[in-house]
Design a protein around this motif. Sequence first.
Motif, PDB file in Angstrom:
ATOM      1  N   PRO A  20       0.843  -1.213   0.000  1.00  0.00           N
ATOM      2  CA  PRO A  20       0.000   0.000   0.000  1.00  0.00           C
ATOM      3  C   PRO A  20       0.871   1.254   0.000  1.00  0.00           C
ATOM      4  N   ARG A  21       0.383   2.310  -0.621  1.00  0.00           N
ATOM      5  CA  ARG A  21       1.195   3.516  -0.761  1.00  0.00           C
ATOM      6  C   ARG A  21       1.571   4.144   0.571  1.00  0.00           C
ATOM      7  N   TRP A  22       0.721   3.974   1.581  1.00  0.00           N
ATOM      8  CA  TRP A  22       0.991   4.611   2.864  1.00  0.00           C
ATOM      9  C   TRP A  22       2.019   3.848   3.686  1.00  0.00           C
ATOM     10  N   LEU A  23       2.291   2.573   3.312  1.00  0.00           N
ATOM     11  CA  LEU A  23       3.152   1.752   4.167  1.00  0.00           C
ATOM     12  C   LEU A  23       4.635   2.153   4.111  1.00  0.00           C
ATOM     13  N   PRO A  24       5.255   2.375   2.929  1.00  0.00           N
ATOM     14  CA  PRO A  24       6.671   2.778   2.926  1.00  0.00           C
ATOM     15  C   PRO A  24       6.956   4.055   3.712  1.00  0.00           C
ATOM     16  N   PRO A  25       6.135   5.158   3.551  1.00  0.00           N
ATOM     17  CA  PRO A  25       6.398   6.332   4.395  1.00  0.00           C
ATOM     18  C   PRO A  25       6.232   6.038   5.884  1.00  0.00           C
ATOM     19  N   ALA A  26       5.269   5.179   6.208  1.00  0.00           N
ATOM     20  CA  ALA A  26       5.075   4.848   7.619  1.00  0.00           C
ATOM     21  C   ALA A  26       6.280   4.088   8.165  1.00  0.00           C
ATOM     22  N   LEU A  27       6.807   3.148   7.380  1.00  0.00           N
ATOM     23  CA  LEU A  27       7.990   2.401   7.820  1.00  0.00           C
ATOM     24  C   LEU A  27       9.204   3.325   7.950  1.00  0.00           C
ATOM     25  N   ALA A  28       9.343   4.251   6.981  1.00  0.00           N
ATOM     26  CA  ALA A  28      10.458   5.198   7.052  1.00  0.00           C
ATOM     27  C   ALA A  28      10.344   6.083   8.289  1.00  0.00           C
ATOM     28  N   GLY A  29       9.137   6.540   8.572  1.00  0.00           N
ATOM     29  CA  GLY A  29       8.941   7.353   9.776  1.00  0.00           C
ATOM     30  C   GLY A  29       9.231   6.580  11.048  1.00  0.00           C
ATOM     31  N   SER A  30       8.807   5.325  11.097  1.00  0.00           N
ATOM     32  CA  SER A  30       9.085   4.499  12.278  1.00  0.00           C
ATOM     33  C   SER A  30      10.582   4.284  12.457  1.00  0.00           C
ATOM     34  N   LEU A  31      11.283   4.089  11.326  1.00  0.00           N
ATOM     35  CA  LEU A  31      12.727   3.916  11.399  1.00  0.00           C
ATOM     36  C   LEU A  31      13.405   5.169  11.933  1.00  0.00           C
ATOM     37  N   LEU A  32      12.958   6.334  11.452  1.00  0.00           N
ATOM     38  CA  LEU A  32      13.541   7.593  11.945  1.00  0.00           C
ATOM     39  C   LEU A  32      13.268   7.779  13.434  1.00  0.00           C
ATOM     40  N   LEU A  33      12.073   7.430  13.866  1.00  0.00           N
ATOM     41  CA  LEU A  33      11.760   7.541  15.296  1.00  0.00           C
ATOM     42  C   LEU A  33      12.635   6.603  16.127  1.00  0.00           C
ATOM     43  N   ALA A  34      12.833   5.384  15.622  1.00  0.00           N
ATOM     44  CA  ALA A  34      13.661   4.428  16.353  1.00  0.00           C
ATOM     45  C   ALA A  34      15.103   4.912  16.437  1.00  0.00           C
ATOM     46  N   VAL A  35      15.628   5.448  15.327  1.00  0.00           N
ATOM     47  CA  VAL A  35      16.997   5.967  15.344  1.00  0.00           C
ATOM     48  C   VAL A  35      17.110   7.159  16.284  1.00  0.00           C
ATOM     49  N   GLY A  36      16.098   8.042  16.252  1.00  0.00           N
ATOM     50  CA  GLY A  36      16.135   9.198  17.148  1.00  0.00           C
ATOM     51  C   GLY A  36      16.058   8.808  18.608  1.00  0.00           C
ATOM     52  N   ALA A  37      15.255   7.802  18.914  1.00  0.00           N
ATOM     53  CA  ALA A  37      15.121   7.368  20.309  1.00  0.00           C
ATOM     54  C   ALA A  37      16.397   6.723  20.826  1.00  0.00           C
ATOM     55  N   THR A  38      17.171   6.127  19.941  1.00  0.00           N
ATOM     56  CA  THR A  38      18.418   5.465  20.367  1.00  0.00           C
ATOM     57  C   THR A  38      19.630   6.210  19.830  1.00  0.00           C
ATOM     58  N   TYR A  39      19.502   7.543  19.680  1.00  0.00           N
ATOM     59  CA  TYR A  39      20.568   8.338  19.069  1.00  0.00           C
ATOM     60  C   TYR A  39      21.881   8.208  19.833  1.00  0.00           C
ATOM     61  N   GLU A  40      21.813   8.322  21.145  1.00  0.00           N
ATOM     62  CA  GLU A  40      23.043   8.258  21.942  1.00  0.00           C
ATOM     63  C   GLU A  40      23.732   6.901  21.795  1.00  0.00           C
ATOM     64  N   GLN A  41      22.943   5.845  21.772  1.00  0.00           N
ATOM     65  CA  GLN A  41      23.520   4.505  21.610  1.00  0.00           C
ATOM     66  C   GLN A  41      24.147   4.358  20.231  1.00  0.00           C
ATOM     67  N   ARG A  42      23.462   4.862  19.178  1.00  0.00           N
ATOM     68  CA  ARG A  42      24.015   4.794  17.822  1.00  0.00           C
ATOM     69  C   ARG A  42      25.306   5.592  17.728  1.00  0.00           C
ATOM     70  N   LEU A  43      25.341   6.739  18.430  1.00  0.00           N
ATOM     71  CA  LEU A  43      26.552   7.564  18.418  1.00  0.00           C
ATOM     72  C   LEU A  43      27.704   6.837  19.087  1.00  0.00           C
ATOM     73  N   ARG A  44      27.421   6.166  20.198  1.00  0.00           N
ATOM     74  CA  ARG A  44      28.476   5.389  20.870  1.00  0.00           C
ATOM     75  C   ARG A  44      28.934   4.236  19.986  1.00  0.00           C
ATOM     76  N   ASP A  45      28.000   3.598  19.305  1.00  0.00           N
ATOM     77  CA  ASP A  45      28.367   2.512  18.398  1.00  0.00           C
ATOM     78  C   ASP A  45      29.249   3.015  17.257  1.00  0.00           C
ATOM     79  N   ALA A  46      28.911   4.193  16.719  1.00  0.00           N
ATOM     80  CA  ALA A  46      29.720   4.757  15.629  1.00  0.00           C
ATOM     81  C   ALA A  46      31.122   5.089  16.105  1.00  0.00           C
ATOM     82  N   ARG A  47      31.227   5.640  17.324  1.00  0.00           N
ATOM     83  CA  ARG A  47      32.552   5.948  17.861  1.00  0.00           C
ATOM     84  C   ARG A  47      33.351   4.678  18.131  1.00  0.00           C
ATOM     85  N   ARG A  48      32.663   3.650  18.614  1.00  0.00           N
ATOM     86  CA  ARG A  48      33.344   2.382  18.862  1.00  0.00           C
ATOM     87  C   ARG A  48      33.833   1.773  17.548  1.00  0.00           C
ATOM     88  N   LEU A  49      32.999   1.843  16.505  1.00  0.00           N
ATOM     89  CA  LEU A  49      33.403   1.318  15.201  1.00  0.00           C
ATOM     90  C   LEU A  49      34.581   2.101  14.634  1.00  0.00           C
TER      91      LEU A  49
END
Length: 247
Positions: free
Chosen positions: A210-239
């Motif tokens: 459905p046309r609404w599903l890809p934007p919804a998935l993209a938005g959910s992904l952005l929310l998940a990344v934003g909620a775990t921003y500090e952890q992702r930043l630590r992971d990037a520094r560790r890498l």
Amino acid sequence: MGLPAERTALALLVVPGAVALLGARLRRHPVAPAIELTSAGAAVLAVVLASDRGPVLALVLALSGVIAAGTAVRTERRRVAGYAATALFVLATWVRLASSDVSAPEAYTLPVTLPALAVGLLRRRRDPEASSWTAYGPGLAATLLPSLLAAWGDPDWPRPLLLGLAALALTLAGARLRLQAPLVLGGAVLALDALHELAPYVAQMVGLLPRWLPPALAGSLLLAVGATYEQRLRDARRLRGTLGRMR
């Protein structure tokens, strides 16, 4: 009547060639940096003038690589000029293959890659602190990148499959031996190869949703990344730290 562009390009290489020959005498002269900068500009202009003709461009790149290799004899220019010479020689090979409409670049690049890797292995044995980019990078790039371009234009599956397996093996070897060049080059080629092969199926699957599903998935992904921003930043520094400790 002026010279053709390709002849002008070859003539311009006289400037960096002369500067490379006189480099040892000029290095203590106060205007030496300006002279070297001018010679580099002449080489860049030569490449631009030769860009319309593949064989001439390959020749200009190869001659520029010879000049850079000659400059690398000087201790204070060894690192920068050495990397430049390697890049120019590899580019000259790619341009020559492309201009000759070669459909199987591996037949030409593998005979260069295998001796280059052997030389890199000998260098690493003599100097364990040598960078894997210096030892293995040119040899791996000489075959991986032309093969990747050929795989992207190949409608059949054997070349992408073999390239993917080779890139996966290099990635695993780089991770196990803690070597940056095989890990980064192998991982990048593997990702791009997989992206090219999977893109049609992903596009087809997205078209069925459905046309609404890809934007919804993209938005959910952005929310998940934003909620775990500090952890992702630590992971990037560790890498980054892990890659930085590799040779």
